[in-house]
Design a protein around this motif. Structure first.
Motif, PDB file in Angstrom:
ATOM      1  N   MET A 424       9.386  38.971  50.176  1.00 44.34           N
ATOM      2  CA  MET A 424       8.605  39.934  51.628  1.00 44.34           C
ATOM      3  C   MET A 424       6.918  40.252  51.361  1.00 44.34           C
ATOM      4  SD  MET A 424      11.411  41.747  51.526  1.00 44.34           S
ATOM      5  CE  MET A 424      10.786  42.910  52.242  1.00 44.34           C
ATOM      6  N   THR A 425       6.879  38.445  51.642  1.00 47.31           N
ATOM      7  CA  THR A 425       5.832  38.268  51.858  1.00 47.31           C
ATOM      8  C   THR A 425       5.381  36.930  53.406  1.00 47.31           C
ATOM      9  OG1 THR A 425       3.270  37.207  51.385  1.00 47.31           O
ATOM     10  CG2 THR A 425       4.945  36.859  50.522  1.00 47.31           C
ATOM     11  N   PRO A 447       6.803  37.459  58.305  1.00 51.24           N
ATOM     12  CA  PRO A 447       6.137  38.180  58.092  1.00 51.24           C
ATOM     13  C   PRO A 447       7.057  38.122  56.173  1.00 51.24           C
ATOM     14  CG  PRO A 447       7.623  39.661  59.098  1.00 51.24           C
ATOM     15  CD  PRO A 447       7.375  38.399  59.799  1.00 51.24           C
ATOM     16  N   LEU A 448       8.400  37.582  56.359  1.00 51.95           N
ATOM     17  CA  LEU A 448       9.728  37.680  55.800  1.00 51.95           C
ATOM     18  C   LEU A 448       9.632  36.313  54.445  1.00 51.95           C
ATOM     19  CD1 LEU A 448      12.189  40.067  56.317  1.00 51.95           C
ATOM     20  CD2 LEU A 448      10.042  40.612  54.303  1.00 51.95           C
ATOM     21  N   GLN A 464      15.594  33.267  57.645  1.00 52.82           N
ATOM     22  CA  GLN A 464      14.603  34.274  58.189  1.00 52.82           C
ATOM     23  C   GLN A 464      15.866  35.021  59.486  1.00 52.82           C
ATOM     24  OE1 GLN A 464      12.689  37.024  60.248  1.00 52.82           O
ATOM     25  NE2 GLN A 464      11.730  34.326  60.557  1.00 52.82           N
ATOM     26  N   SER A 472      18.798  41.444  55.568  1.00 54.67           N
ATOM     27  CA  SER A 472      18.842  43.163  55.241  1.00 54.67           C
ATOM     28  C   SER A 472      19.673  43.685  54.426  1.00 54.67           C
ATOM     29  CB  SER A 472      19.732  43.475  56.464  1.00 54.67           C
ATOM     30  OG  SER A 472      19.018  43.427  57.684  1.00 54.67           O
ATOM     31  N   LYS A 475      16.704  43.022  51.208  1.00 52.52           N
ATOM     32  CA  LYS A 475      16.059  43.811  51.527  1.00 52.52           C
ATOM     33  C   LYS A 475      16.888  45.602  50.866  1.00 52.52           C
ATOM     34  CE  LYS A 475      13.518  43.915  55.094  1.00 52.52           C
ATOM     35  NZ  LYS A 475      13.110  44.480  56.656  1.00 52.52           N
ATOM     36  N   THR A 479      15.081  47.309  47.420  1.00 51.27           N
ATOM     37  CA  THR A 479      14.454  48.743  47.678  1.00 51.27           C
ATOM     38  C   THR A 479      15.418  50.252  46.796  1.00 51.27           C
ATOM     39  OG1 THR A 479      13.840  47.793  50.329  1.00 51.27           O
ATOM     40  CG2 THR A 479      13.932  50.881  50.081  1.00 51.27           C
ATOM     41  N   TRP A 505       5.093  47.577  52.265  1.00 53.03           N
ATOM     42  CA  TRP A 505       4.249  47.742  53.515  1.00 53.03           C
ATOM     43  C   TRP A 505       6.251  48.401  54.004  1.00 53.03           C
ATOM     44  CZ3 TRP A 505       7.379  44.331  55.987  1.00 53.03           C
ATOM     45  CH2 TRP A 505       8.040  42.883  55.557  1.00 53.03           C
ATOM     46  N   TRP A 506       7.063  47.575  54.222  1.00 53.94           N
ATOM     47  CA  TRP A 506       8.711  47.823  54.528  1.00 53.94           C
ATOM     48  C   TRP A 506       9.660  49.437  54.124  1.00 53.94           C
ATOM     49  CZ3 TRP A 506       8.116  45.679  50.102  1.00 53.94           C
ATOM     50  CH2 TRP A 506       9.209  45.404  48.897  1.00 53.94           C
ATOM     51  N   ARG A 508       7.684  51.374  54.562  1.00 49.23           N
ATOM     52  CA  ARG A 508       6.576  52.410  55.235  1.00 49.23           C
ATOM     53  C   ARG A 508       6.612  52.435  56.079  1.00 49.23           C
ATOM     54  NH1 ARG A 508       1.594  53.991  52.650  1.00 49.23           N
ATOM     55  NH2 ARG A 508       0.826  53.178  50.507  1.00 49.23           N
ATOM     56  N   LEU A 509       7.831  51.679  56.614  1.00 52.25           N
ATOM     57  CA  LEU A 509       8.124  51.837  58.495  1.00 52.25           C
ATOM     58  C   LEU A 509       8.672  52.648  58.898  1.00 52.25           C
ATOM     59  CD1 LEU A 509       8.324  47.440  58.338  1.00 52.25           C
ATOM     60  CD2 LEU A 509       6.304  48.779  59.147  1.00 52.25           C
TER      61      LEU A 509
END
Length: 509
Positions: A424-425, A447-448, A464, A472, A475, A479, A505-506, A508-509
């Motif tokens: 995730m970076t 970003p991924l 990705q 997905s 992720k 999560t 960060w993901w 927070r989207l």
């Protein structure tokens, strides 16, 4: 190009179990457990994991030949403090209040006294427990009226308060002052002077130093203490747990005079050889004490090799401390957290065996609980899986772990499931290129990062964009692990500190 025969490494991707019936854990006597944690050693440094390693490691190779080699073993973090937290608690480090980086010498303790730990669990089943080595999880020094450390005062919230009957060690790394030993909450000698080294390999920061604290002798001292502990406890009926947390081969790189120049590489190579020899001495002590058959020995590193080893100089001489893997200490890439992991237990583990199952250093808690018949509560070992089925050679017919979470120095996340790894970076999340600072300057990286490790173990091809469904899926799983406060079956738990922090960060989207 890394000069490693690809065949040698693809062989490591398969589980090697005996066709004989799996060994079972039998008998009433619980095993002694010796957990040896090296500091900043790369997976490519040990010949049992990297046949092309230029550093002779005969005793670690022997340990592997007498036990089981795990070729897909990972630390929970790519740096020191967080990995140590996870080893002792069975909980991912980022669930604590420390979301990135490491602790310093006067930092508050990271493990609460109320939290269950491996030694505390083992003590409930009659074990004598000992910590010897580098702590790096914080403890409470006494302070004078001016806020300075008062070395005459007891050290509280120390390893004794977290399940260890005996504790002897220093607060952090050998380059972080103060340089004193603490034994069972008391400083062993009052510091009277300050020392500093500016040697290119053996440097340490200026700081107050006790007369009994000789930097060059710290690693030998910890082994002497450990050997004496084994000899003493082997005479008792009570089983023991020894957590030997070494400060080596982390900087300062200080091979003893008799080891200097032995590797033909650099002082780092010499230091690894010295550590290997001391492991051999400890194994010999276990054998001579007559307890080898029912003693579980684990050897692992707390993260990958550090830049302080002068990696470029090693590579120039044909030695690749991260093996075929990308990155090093601090990174989300495999070189940051894929480590040598060896387990020997003659009573249970078949000699010369290997496993390619993905495992994590969080797994000690559940393994020890299963060994001694302790039922973990929902708030104990939330991310810990029992290694016993792998030790005994059971054919699982399924992955051992559902998935494994990785974490970098800067707090970046990755999740691994089967051959897939989602980071995730956009970069390393650590110290190798591209660092977070490099990513900001480049500003064009996705970003991924999604890697197929079965076909791309060097993490060179970001997939990705090609597999958005897999992105997905992984992720969502990551999560869920974060939100549930656990990655094993059980009631949801709370993470410490902020519920959604900067590196999530993901979410927070």
């Amino acid at each position: 190009m890394v000069s490693i025969h690809s065949l040698s490494y693809f062989v490591l991707l398969f589980v090697v179990f005996s066709c004989e019936s799996p060994k079972k854990v039998t008998g009433d006597k619980h095993p002694n457990i010796v957990y040896i944690l090296a500091d900043d050693m790369g997976i490519g440094d040990v010949q049992a994991f990297n046949p092309d390693s230029k550093i002779p490691t005969p005793y670690l190779d022997q340990l592997a030949s007498e036990g089981m080699r795990f070729t897909d073993a990972h630390t929970s973090s790519a740096v020191c403090t967080p990995t140590r937290y996870s080893i002792l608690t069975g909980r991912y480090n980022w669930r604590s209040t420390l979301k990135n980086g490491v602790l310093w010498s006067d930092s508050a303790p990271l493990i609460e006294t109320e939290r269950s730990t491996v030694p505390a669990v083992l003590r409930t089943k009659g074990y004598h427990t000992a910590f010897i080595g580098k702590w790096h999880l914080g403890w409470d020094w006494g302070h004078d009226a001016d806020g300075n450390i008062d070395f005459t005062m007891p050290v509280t919230h120390n390893p004794n308060d977290l399940g260890f009957d005996y504790a002897y060690g220093h607060v952090a790394s050998l380059d972080i002052p103060p340089y004193v030993y603490v034994e069972n909450g008391q400083v062993t000698a009052m510091p009277i002077d300050s020392t500093q080294s500016e040697d290119r390999y053996g440097w340490w920061r200026k700081g107050i130093t006790a007369p009994d604290f000789i930097h060059e002798d710290v690693t030998p001292n910890f082994f002497r203490k450990s050997i004496a502990y084994v000899e003493e406890r082997s005479k008792e009926e009570k089983p023991f747990f020894l957590y030997l947390a070494l400060p080596s081969p982390h900087a300062p790189i200080l091979p003893s005079p008799e080891w200097q120049g032995k590797s033909g590489l650099t002082p780092y190579g010499d230091f690894v050889m010295m550590l290997d020899d001391y492991v051999g001495q400890l194994m010999a002590a276990i054998k001579e004490a007559g307890i080898e058959e029912n003693t579980l020995v684990v050897f692992v590193s707390d993260n990958g090799v550090a830049p302080a080893a002068k990696i470029d100089e090693l590579i120039a001489k044909g030695h690749y401390p991260s093996g075929i893997y990308r990155g090093h200490k601090a990174d989300i890439y495999e070189g940051g957290h894929r480590v040598p992991f060896i387990a020997k237990w003659p009573k249970v583990i078949k000699a010369g065996s290997a496993s390619a199952q993905t495992i994590c250093t969080t797994d000690l808690m559940a393994t020890c609980a299963e060994i001694v018949g302790y039922q973990l509560e929902d708030d104990e070992g939330e991310d810990s899986y029992n290694l016993l089925p792998l030790f005994s050679g059971e054919k699982l017919g399924r992955p051992y772990r559902e998935a494994t979470v990785h974490h970098s120095d800067k707090g970046a996340f990755a999740i691994r499931q089967g051959k897939w790894k989602l980071a995730m970076t956009a970069g390393s999340g650590g110290w190798s290129f591209p660092t977070p600072e490099d990513v900001e300057k480049i500003d064009t990286l996705p970003p991924l990062q999604l890697f197929d490790l079965s076909n791309d173990p060097r993490e060179e091809n970001n997939l990705q964009a090609k597999y958005p469904e897999k992105v997905s899926e992984l992720k969502a799983l990551l999560t869920r692990y974060i939100q549930d406060g656990r990655s094993t079956p059980g009631a949801p738990q709370d993470n410490d500190g902020e519920k959604i922090w900067e590196q999530l960060w993901w979410m927070r989207l």
